[in-house]
Design an enzyme around this catalytic site. Structure first.
Site, PDB file in Angstrom:
ATOM      1  N   SER A  41      11.255  -3.748   1.700  1.00 18.26           N
ATOM      2  CA  SER A  41      10.467  -4.962   1.467  1.00 18.26           C
ATOM      3  C   SER A  41      11.424  -6.044   0.986  1.00 18.26           C
ATOM      4  CB  SER A  41       9.428  -4.678   0.369  1.00 18.26           C
ATOM      5  OG  SER A  41       8.868  -5.885  -0.098  1.00 18.26           O
ATOM      6  N   TYR A  53       6.064  -0.254  -7.872  1.00 20.27           N
ATOM      7  CA  TYR A  53       6.149  -0.449  -6.416  1.00 20.27           C
ATOM      8  C   TYR A  53       7.482  -1.093  -6.044  1.00 20.27           C
ATOM      9  CZ  TYR A  53       5.527  -2.447  -1.812  1.00 20.27           C
ATOM     10  OH  TYR A  53       5.726  -2.800  -0.498  1.00 20.27           O
TER      11      TYR A  53
END
Ligand SMILES: NC(=O)c1ccc[n+]([C@@H]2O[C@H](COP(=O)([O-])OP(=O)(O)OC[C@H]3O[C@@H](n4cnc5c(N)ncnc54)[C@H](OP(=O)(O)O)[C@@H]3O)[C@@H](O)[C@H]2O)c1
Length: 370
Positions: free
Chosen positions: A144, A157
């Site tokens: 990400s 996360y």
């Protein structure tokens, strides 16, 4: 038509979002597929669609990848079916929103780490070993853009994605000189069910999301060429990655924190419109109450008349207060409110006339009598 007769791509998390968009691209290019997720029906539907449209075969493996031994079990099932995995896409992943110390649940965090980190790592280990033996294969890992920034309010996360990126870049080095490529995909916030599932649907970051089809297309093109990493989408996304390497961590954390905070309250204009409606309804209520009092007044005893006059007086004073507030909202409000407020003014004027009439008839002893 199947143009990749002997090639198979295994994709985790293909039942929705980015994984599903990637699966479509592989199918379109003629890859047979192994699709892994928990939603069997969705995977079966995709399989049927790919068969109809592209004539490729899909094997569905229903698996909760956050469970212990999940990766080993998927690998064993693939082996039992004699499928050779040429391409591995580790897409399945989840997020969790909230302050780590006080708001998030450890069991969910543990499961998130298991899915995002442990399963991805073991899937890579098991399938990569076979690829190394054949000296051929490709792996795409879902990192990400937040893998290169801190991510307050989704701290665990963000950390899992930093792990995936770091892990992937190390493997790229270890695999130099082989025919195997490993790629880290680094999307910015993307319009999938991700934020909803993470409990972050109401955050500012969701106001500007990338299209998962575009993310997948950019990723696919770069991955097939063997890129080490892909930042899909706009130039701004690519710039964000580069800026992240030279910006102090504290500054980055602040910036990310802002984007992860809840969306702003409705804008002033929306608030004022709501206020205008509220005033309108309140004023209408005052007028109705005044009319009701007038009717009651004419049909009542002397004692009740005294009471109704007293109430009418109170209503007049309330209407005056309200009128003051309406004036104030006109001063602070926006141009498009002026019409609404001037209508309200007319209504107030009528209400005042009604009350003034009733109160004018009130004898001076009313206050003491009631
Ligand atoms: N959306 C974003 O803004 C964004 C940005 C950067 C990176 N990513 C990454 O992109 C990947 C895909 O996310 P997405 O945005 O496409 O979200 P999504 O639409 O929610 O898709 C998540 C996929 O993961 C699967 N999955 C979730 N938990 C699972 C479990 N326990 N076992 C097996 N499969 C599971 C889901 O399938 P089932 O529910 O059917 O199991 C689904 O197919 C994730 O790794 C995410 O971290 C997303």
């Amino acid at each position: 038509m199947n143009t990749q007769e002997s090639k198979t791509a295994l994709i985790t998390g293909a039942s929705s979002g980015i994984g599903q968009e990637l699966a479509k691209l592989f199918a379109k290019d003629g890859y047979n597929l192994v699709l892994v997720a928990r939603s069997t029906d969705k995977l079966n539907e995709l399989g049927a669609q790919f068969w109809d449209e592209y004539g490729v075969e899909t094997t569905v493996i229903t698996k909760d990848l956050s469970e212990e031994n999940a990766a080993q079990d998927v690998y064993n099932q693939v082996k039992d079916k004699n499928i050779r995995v040429d391409i591995l896409v580790n897409d399945a992943g989840v997020g969790l929103y909230g302050k780590f110390a006080t708001e998030t649940d450890w069991e969910r965090e543990k499961s998130l780490i298991h899915l995002n980190v442990l399963t991805t790592t073991l899937m890579t280990k098991l399938f990569l070993k076979d690829m190394v033996e054949r000296n051929e294969g490709k792996i795409l890992n879902l990192a990400s853009l937040v893998s290169v920034t801190p991510m307050p309010l989704m701290a665990v996360y963000g950390a899992t994605k930093a792990y995936i990126n770091n892990f992937t870049q190390s493997l790229i080095n270890e695999l130099k000189g082989t025919n195997i490529s490993v790629t880290a995909l680094m999307p910015n916030a993307t319009d999938t069910d991700f934020f909803n599932k993470a409990g972050a649907a109401n955050t500012k970051v969701t106001e500007n999301l990338d299209d998962p089809a575009v993310v997948a297309k950019d990723a696919y093109n770069a991955f097939i060429k063997g890129a080490h990493k892909v930042v899909p989408g706009s130039f701004a996304n690519k710039a964000l990655e580069v800026v992240s390497y030279i910006t102090p961590q504290e500054t980055l954390a602040e910036r990310m924190r802002k984007s992860m905070e809840p969306k702003d309250e409705p804008k002033t204009e929306e608030k004022n419109n709501t206020a205008a409606w509220t005033w309108g309804i309140s004023l209408a209520a005052v007028v109705l109450a005044g009319a009701a009092l007038a009717v009651l007044y004419t049909n009542s005893s002397e004692y009740d008349k005294l009471r109704y006059r007293y109430k009418a007086r109170k209503l007049k004073s309330g209407a005056d207060d309200m009128f003051g507030d309406v004036k104030e909202s006109l001063l602070t409000g926006l141009d498009n409110l002026k019409g609404a407020v001037s209508t309200a003014k007319e209504v107030v004027a009528k209400a005042k006339e009604t009350f003034a009439d009733a109160v004018a008839k009130t004898p001076s002893e009313v206050e003491e009598a009631v």
